[in-house]
Design a protein around this motif. Structure first.
Motif, mmCIF file in Angstrom:
data_model
loop_
_atom_site.group_PDB
_atom_site.id
_atom_site.type_symbol
_atom_site.label_atom_id
_atom_site.label_comp_id
_atom_site.label_asym_id
_atom_site.label_seq_id
_atom_site.Cartn_x
_atom_site.Cartn_y
_atom_site.Cartn_z
ATOM 1 N N ALA A 1 -0.686 16.288 -1.392
ATOM 2 C CA ALA A 1 -0.174 16.640 -0.058
ATOM 3 C C ALA A 1 -0.576 15.574 0.954
ATOM 4 O O ALA A 1 0.228 15.178 1.809
ATOM 5 N N ALA A 2 -1.817 15.088 0.850
ATOM 6 C CA ALA A 2 -2.276 14.056 1.796
ATOM 7 C C ALA A 2 -1.436 12.791 1.666
ATOM 8 O O ALA A 2 -1.248 12.038 2.633
ATOM 9 N N ALA A 3 -0.905 12.547 0.449
ATOM 10 C CA ALA A 3 -0.060 11.362 0.237
ATOM 11 C C ALA A 3 1.398 11.636 0.629
ATOM 12 O O ALA A 3 2.241 10.753 0.519
ATOM 13 N N GLY A 4 1.679 12.884 1.049
ATOM 14 C CA GLY A 4 3.013 13.162 1.587
ATOM 15 C C GLY A 4 3.849 14.137 0.782
ATOM 16 O O GLY A 4 4.950 14.496 1.213
ATOM 17 N N ALA A 5 3.363 14.578 -0.384
ATOM 18 C CA ALA A 5 4.190 15.451 -1.242
ATOM 19 C C ALA A 5 4.209 16.898 -0.728
ATOM 20 O O ALA A 5 3.260 17.354 -0.082
ATOM 21 N N THR A 6 5.285 17.587 -1.046
ATOM 22 C CA THR A 6 5.384 19.034 -0.827
ATOM 23 C C THR A 6 4.767 19.716 -2.045
ATOM 24 O O THR A 6 5.082 19.358 -3.187
ATOM 25 N N ILE A 7 3.896 20.694 -1.788
ATOM 26 C CA ILE A 7 3.146 21.311 -2.896
ATOM 27 C C ILE A 7 3.716 22.660 -3.310
ATOM 28 O O ILE A 7 3.954 23.535 -2.475
ATOM 29 N N SER B 1 2.383 8.264 -8.285
ATOM 30 C CA SER B 1 3.097 7.390 -7.355
ATOM 31 C C SER B 1 3.808 6.242 -8.077
ATOM 32 O O SER B 1 3.565 5.985 -9.265
ATOM 33 N N SER B 2 4.625 5.521 -7.337
ATOM 34 C CA SER B 2 5.347 4.406 -7.952
ATOM 35 C C SER B 2 4.417 3.224 -8.246
ATOM 36 O O SER B 2 4.816 2.285 -8.935
ATOM 37 N N ALA B 3 3.160 3.295 -7.765
ATOM 38 C CA ALA B 3 2.190 2.242 -8.099
ATOM 39 C C ALA B 3 1.911 2.219 -9.602
ATOM 40 O O ALA B 3 1.408 1.229 -10.142
ATOM 41 N N SER B 4 2.232 3.330 -10.300
ATOM 42 C CA SER B 4 1.936 3.406 -11.749
ATOM 43 C C SER B 4 3.221 3.447 -12.586
ATOM 44 O O SER B 4 3.194 3.959 -13.705
ATOM 45 N N MET C 1 0.818 -1.215 0.000
ATOM 46 C CA MET C 1 0.000 0.000 0.000
ATOM 47 C C MET C 1 0.852 1.266 0.000
ATOM 48 O O MET C 1 0.455 2.297 -0.555
ATOM 49 N N ASP C 2 2.059 1.194 0.587
ATOM 50 C CA ASP C 2 2.842 2.433 0.652
ATOM 51 C C ASP C 2 3.458 2.820 -0.701
ATOM 52 O O ASP C 2 4.117 3.845 -0.819
ATOM 53 N N MET C 3 3.203 1.987 -1.733
ATOM 54 C CA MET C 3 3.605 2.412 -3.089
ATOM 55 C C MET C 3 2.877 3.699 -3.499
ATOM 56 O O MET C 3 3.316 4.411 -4.399
ATOM 57 N N PHE C 4 1.750 3.975 -2.860
ATOM 58 C CA PHE C 4 0.977 5.175 -3.197
ATOM 59 C C PHE C 4 1.481 6.416 -2.454
ATOM 60 O O PHE C 4 1.026 7.521 -2.717
ATOM 61 N N ARG C 5 2.390 6.231 -1.489
ATOM 62 C CA ARG C 5 2.881 7.364 -0.695
ATOM 63 C C ARG C 5 3.810 8.243 -1.537
ATOM 64 O O ARG C 5 4.510 7.750 -2.440
ATOM 65 N N LEU C 6 3.823 9.519 -1.234
ATOM 66 C CA LEU C 6 4.646 10.476 -1.990
ATOM 67 C C LEU C 6 5.562 11.269 -1.053
ATOM 68 O O LEU C 6 5.951 12.393 -1.357
#
Ligand code: NDP
Length: 263
Positions: free
Chosen positions: A33-39, A242-245, A5-10
């Protein structure tokens, strides 16, 4: 790598979402941002950027805002350099800034046509070109082009928009082909009819209080029987960022409540 599941984290990723002060871009940026990215976002003037910073702060997001017209190549190059110095190398680019002019073709001037193509097609080329060298150096990158159902269809009054969004679909495939080997994935999201300020005129009530004919048409032709909301684009965007794709490249993911399958 096995699915996790953490493949979706950013986390640790930096995402530039162009024109993301409200509407689709803002929702997309919130989901990244919710997935962890800086915007990081930009808009045309300081007042809009300040409005954006306020909107993000209200959501508890510390975003970085820049004044930049995405059709101005020099300004875009300068902004990308500044972001790289002040925030870091951009990992994810979402080409979201866009305009539409609803004018019957025979009444549309060549200049009005050009203005739409400039923002909706030339600008994604300019911004992608500006971020690609650092992505290539870093060894990875995600570019997401916000296309449209009009990447597939034509309709009265949107000649410039349909031409530009159709072109953006092909630019997506070209970036995929040219930079896939450098581990850059370029995909598009094709929103159906989404309730944002851009489409507000199509939902306005008629003088007699009845629904706008286009509003009725859209809801009747959409299998989901409703307008999309900007948050409908959140999951698909995080997936493509994400790396899921990582093996999904050169595609347009239509997020349209099924309308393209039915219309
Ligand atoms: P909005 O008009 O709400 O947001 C677009 C943003 O882009 C605005 O903030 C606008 O600034 C900004 N912008 C326009 N031109 C420039 C420029 N030259 N440089 C920098 N910023 C600029 O649109 P939506 O949220 O509805 O749409 C976002 C994207 O989704 C667009 O690409 C649109 O074509 C696409 N789309 C939308 C659909 C919908 O149903 N809403 C359907 C399909 C695709 P300003 O605030 O000053 O106008």
């Amino acid at each position: 790598m096995e699915f996790q599941m953490d493949m979706f984290r950013l986390d640790g990723k930096i995402a530039l979402v162009t024109g993301a002060v409200y509407g689709i871009g803002f929702e997309i940026a919130k989901s990244l941002a919710a997935a962890g990215a800086t915007i990081v976002f930009n808009n045309l003037d300081q007042a809009s950027v300040d409005q954006g910073l306020e909107n993000y702060a209200k959501e508890g997001i510390k975003a970085h805002g820049y004044v930049c017209d995405v059709t101005d190549e020099e300004a875009v190059n300068a902004m990308v350099k500044q972001i790289e110095t002040e925030v870091g190398v951009i990992d994810i680019l979402v080409n979201n800034a866009g305009i539409i002019k609803r004018i019957p073709m025979l009444e549309m001037s060549a200049n009005e046509f050009r203005q739409v193509v400039d923002v909706d097609l030339n600008a994604p080329f300019i911004v992608s070109k500006a971020v690609l060298p650092s992505m290539i150096k870093k060894g990875h990158g995600k570019i997401i082009n916000i296309c449209s159902m009009m990447s597939e269809l034509g309709r009265e009054t949107v000649a410039g928009y349909a031409a530009a969004k159709g072109g953006l679909k092909m630019l997506t495939k070209n970036i995929c082909s040219e930079f896939g080997e450098a581990n850059i994935q370029c995909n598009g999201i094709g929103p159906g009819y989404i309730a944002t300020p851009q489409t507000a005129p199509l939902r306005e009530k008629q003088a007699d209080g009845s629904r706008h004919p286009f509003d009725q048409f859209i809801v009747s032709k959409t299998p989901a029987a409703r307008w999309g909301e900007p948050h409908d684009l959140a999951g698909p965007t995080v997936f493509l960022a994400s790396s899921a794709s990582d093996f999904v490249n050169g595609h347009i993911l239509y997020v349209d409540g099924g309308i393209l399958a039915y219309i």
